[in-house]
Design a protein around this motif. Structure first.
Motif, PDB file in Angstrom:
ATOM      1  N   HIS A  75     -18.735 -19.502  -1.193  1.00 44.95           N
ATOM      2  CA  HIS A  75     -17.512 -18.687  -1.174  1.00 44.95           C
ATOM      3  C   HIS A  75     -16.961 -18.450  -2.592  1.00 44.95           C
ATOM      4  O   HIS A  75     -15.755 -18.496  -2.820  1.00 44.95           O
ATOM      5  CB  HIS A  75     -16.442 -19.363  -0.302  1.00 44.95           C
ATOM      6  CG  HIS A  75     -16.967 -19.813   1.027  1.00 44.95           C
ATOM      7  ND1 HIS A  75     -17.344 -18.938   2.022  1.00 44.95           N
ATOM      8  CD2 HIS A  75     -17.210 -21.055   1.525  1.00 44.95           C
ATOM      9  CE1 HIS A  75     -17.783 -19.610   3.072  1.00 44.95           C
ATOM     10  NE2 HIS A  75     -17.715 -20.896   2.790  1.00 44.95           N
ATOM     11  N   HIS A  78     -14.207 -15.704  -3.236  1.00 46.46           N
ATOM     12  CA  HIS A  78     -12.879 -16.122  -2.789  1.00 46.46           C
ATOM     13  C   HIS A  78     -12.255 -17.068  -3.817  1.00 46.46           C
ATOM     14  O   HIS A  78     -11.063 -16.968  -4.128  1.00 46.46           O
ATOM     15  CB  HIS A  78     -12.963 -16.830  -1.431  1.00 46.46           C
ATOM     16  CG  HIS A  78     -13.204 -15.905  -0.280  1.00 46.46           C
ATOM     17  ND1 HIS A  78     -12.690 -14.625  -0.221  1.00 46.46           N
ATOM     18  CD2 HIS A  78     -13.887 -16.084   0.878  1.00 46.46           C
ATOM     19  CE1 HIS A  78     -13.057 -14.051   0.909  1.00 46.46           C
ATOM     20  NE2 HIS A  78     -13.792 -14.912   1.587  1.00 46.46           N
ATOM     21  N   ASP A 209     -10.012 -21.962   0.171  1.00 44.02           N
ATOM     22  CA  ASP A 209     -10.441 -20.792   0.930  1.00 44.02           C
ATOM     23  C   ASP A 209     -10.417 -21.103   2.424  1.00 44.02           C
ATOM     24  O   ASP A 209     -10.387 -22.258   2.848  1.00 44.02           O
ATOM     25  CB  ASP A 209     -11.820 -20.309   0.462  1.00 44.02           C
ATOM     26  CG  ASP A 209     -12.923 -21.307   0.735  1.00 44.02           C
ATOM     27  OD1 ASP A 209     -13.362 -21.399   1.900  1.00 44.02           O
ATOM     28  OD2 ASP A 209     -13.348 -22.003  -0.215  1.00 44.02           O
ATOM     29  N   SER A 210     -10.427 -20.047   3.232  1.00 44.51           N
ATOM     30  CA  SER A 210     -10.196 -20.185   4.672  1.00 44.51           C
ATOM     31  C   SER A 210     -11.311 -20.920   5.402  1.00 44.51           C
ATOM     32  O   SER A 210     -11.104 -21.391   6.520  1.00 44.51           O
ATOM     33  CB  SER A 210     -10.001 -18.795   5.289  1.00 44.51           C
ATOM     34  OG  SER A 210     -11.129 -17.977   5.012  1.00 44.51           O
ATOM     35  N   SER A 211     -12.496 -21.037   4.780  1.00 39.54           N
ATOM     36  CA  SER A 211     -13.598 -21.740   5.453  1.00 39.54           C
ATOM     37  C   SER A 211     -13.281 -23.222   5.667  1.00 39.54           C
ATOM     38  O   SER A 211     -13.880 -23.871   6.517  1.00 39.54           O
ATOM     39  CB  SER A 211     -14.893 -21.609   4.635  1.00 39.54           C
ATOM     40  OG  SER A 211     -14.816 -22.387   3.448  1.00 39.54           O
ATOM     41  N   CYS A 232      -4.688 -18.819  -0.513  1.00 41.74           N
ATOM     42  CA  CYS A 232      -5.890 -18.734   0.309  1.00 41.74           C
ATOM     43  C   CYS A 232      -6.392 -17.293   0.293  1.00 41.74           C
ATOM     44  O   CYS A 232      -5.710 -16.399  -0.198  1.00 41.74           O
ATOM     45  CB  CYS A 232      -5.562 -19.191   1.739  1.00 41.74           C
ATOM     46  SG  CYS A 232      -7.003 -19.417   2.810  1.00 41.74           S
ATOM     47  N   ASP A 233      -7.576 -17.061   0.830  1.00 41.49           N
ATOM     48  CA  ASP A 233      -8.065 -15.695   0.985  1.00 41.49           C
ATOM     49  C   ASP A 233      -7.506 -15.083   2.268  1.00 41.49           C
ATOM     50  O   ASP A 233      -6.954 -15.788   3.123  1.00 41.49           O
ATOM     51  CB  ASP A 233      -9.597 -15.670   0.991  1.00 41.49           C
ATOM     52  CG  ASP A 233     -10.169 -16.530   2.110  1.00 41.49           C
ATOM     53  OD1 ASP A 233     -10.229 -16.039   3.256  1.00 41.49           O
ATOM     54  OD2 ASP A 233     -10.528 -17.685   1.847  1.00 41.49           O
ATOM     55  N   ASN A 234      -7.664 -13.782   2.424  1.00 42.65           N
ATOM     56  CA  ASN A 234      -7.042 -13.102   3.557  1.00 42.65           C
ATOM     57  C   ASN A 234      -7.863 -13.171   4.845  1.00 42.65           C
ATOM     58  O   ASN A 234      -7.575 -12.467   5.814  1.00 42.65           O
ATOM     59  CB  ASN A 234      -6.716 -11.642   3.210  1.00 42.65           C
ATOM     60  CG  ASN A 234      -7.971 -10.806   2.999  1.00 42.65           C
ATOM     61  OD1 ASN A 234      -9.079 -11.326   2.913  1.00 42.65           O
ATOM     62  ND2 ASN A 234      -7.795  -9.505   2.895  1.00 42.65           N
ATOM     63  N   GLN A 235      -8.876 -14.043   4.870  1.00 45.02           N
ATOM     64  CA  GLN A 235      -9.643 -14.259   6.097  1.00 45.02           C
ATOM     65  C   GLN A 235      -8.949 -15.254   7.032  1.00 45.02           C
ATOM     66  O   GLN A 235      -9.405 -15.489   8.148  1.00 45.02           O
ATOM     67  CB  GLN A 235     -11.052 -14.773   5.767  1.00 45.02           C
ATOM     68  CG  GLN A 235     -11.865 -13.827   4.896  1.00 45.02           C
ATOM     69  CD  GLN A 235     -11.988 -12.442   5.502  1.00 45.02           C
ATOM     70  OE1 GLN A 235     -12.481 -12.284   6.615  1.00 45.02           O
ATOM     71  NE2 GLN A 235     -11.536 -11.426   4.776  1.00 45.02           N
ATOM     72  N   ASP A 237      -6.598 -16.395   9.796  1.00 46.60           N
ATOM     73  CA  ASP A 237      -6.159 -15.567  10.919  1.00 46.60           C
ATOM     74  C   ASP A 237      -4.636 -15.400  10.934  1.00 46.60           C
ATOM     75  O   ASP A 237      -3.885 -16.212  10.406  1.00 46.60           O
ATOM     76  CB  ASP A 237      -6.650 -16.158  12.249  1.00 46.60           C
ATOM     77  CG  ASP A 237      -5.978 -17.470  12.592  1.00 46.60           C
ATOM     78  OD1 ASP A 237      -4.895 -17.431  13.198  1.00 46.60           O
ATOM     79  OD2 ASP A 237      -6.516 -18.533  12.229  1.00 46.60           O
TER      80      ASP A 237
END
Length: 265
Positions: A75, A78, A209-211, A232-235, A237
């Motif tokens: 990632h 990100h 990051d969202s992961s 965080c990233d925009n992934q 939810d």
């Protein structure tokens, strides 16, 4: 490949892709389906993964973090964006803490470009080595027990040093966080350091990051409402974003419509 090497390959692959089929893993490692099934069962028994129909996924309860070099490849875009956004929250003259990790290294890269005089404290050897020759940065390393997998210092010595300081802004990394468990880690030595930095800092910013959302480790660090900000990233939810803002946290998302300032509660 030896069994341990195959297990590491599967674990790394799942950190990148979340799930994998037995067919995919058999092709990637050029071994039989039966070998993969045995490997998966062994990893299930260790609590690292969960078997699903025709394949495998990571267990939400994180048992072990990846080594530094392998984390750096995951990632990466990100992490770069998070680092860029994080550096925009720093003001000249501040005392900054950069937690160990590959996302924190991206923050360091952007701090170096800004050329504002700041003091940086870190427990990360890669960050320290990178910033060492930057004349505008007053640099401290925590010292402490060396964690070879993550190229950093952990444990009570590092934590005790941090508790002697007054820090303006701390950028805190983690491999596992969610609304139920807060920040957590599978490693006790890391938990001590992160607890100390939360105690010693005025502004406490999670960079992740969202992961990594939805995972949790054995050792609790803090509840999310003890943080002031999350980058965080925009992934992430929409429901999670809403729940985080409801806690009063300043949520900053990369690639957001509001631009570099991110979203605020």
């Amino acid at each position: 490949m030896l069994p341990d090497e195959r297990h590491n390959f599967i674990y790394n692959h799942l950190h990148q892709h979340q799930t994998a089929t037995i067919n995919q893993l058999a092709k990637l490692m050029e071994v039989s389906h039966m070998t993969i099934r045995r490997d998966i069962q062994s990893m299930v028994d260790e609590g690292k993964v969960i078997a699903i129909s025709g394949g495998v996924k990571l267990h939400d309860a994180l048992k072990q973090e990846l080594p530094y070099v392998e984390k750096a490849m995951l990632h990466h875009q990100h992490k770069q964006k998070i680092g860029e956004l994080a550096a925009q929250l720093i003001e000249a003259g501040q005392v900054i803490y950069l937690d160990a990790g590959t996302t924190s290294f991206e923050v360091a890269r952007h701090i170096a470009k800004k050329l504002n005089k700041v003091t940086v404290i870190t427990n990360d050897f890669t960050i320290c080595n990178f910033l060492m020759n930057m004349s505008h940065i007053n640099l401290f390393h925590t010292g402490g027990q060396v964690d070879l997998r993550n190229r950093s210092c952990v444990g009570s010595s590092a934590a005790n040093f941090l508790l002697t300081l007054n820090i303006d802004v701390a950028f805190i990394s983690t491999s596992s966080w969610d609304l139920t468990h807060g920040l957590s880690t599978p490693e006790e030595g890391k938990a001590l350091v992160k607890k100390a930095i939360i105690s010693a800092s005025r502004r406490k910013i999670l960079i992740s990051d969202s992961s990594k959302y939805g995972k949790y480790g054995m050792f609790h660090i803090s509840h999310l409402n003890e943080l002031t900000d999350i980058i965080c990233d925009n992934q992430l939810d929409a429901e999670t974003q809403q729940n985080l803002r409801a806690l009063g946290i300043n949520l900053h998302l990369t690639h957001s419509r509001q631009g570099s300032g991110g979203h605020h509660a």
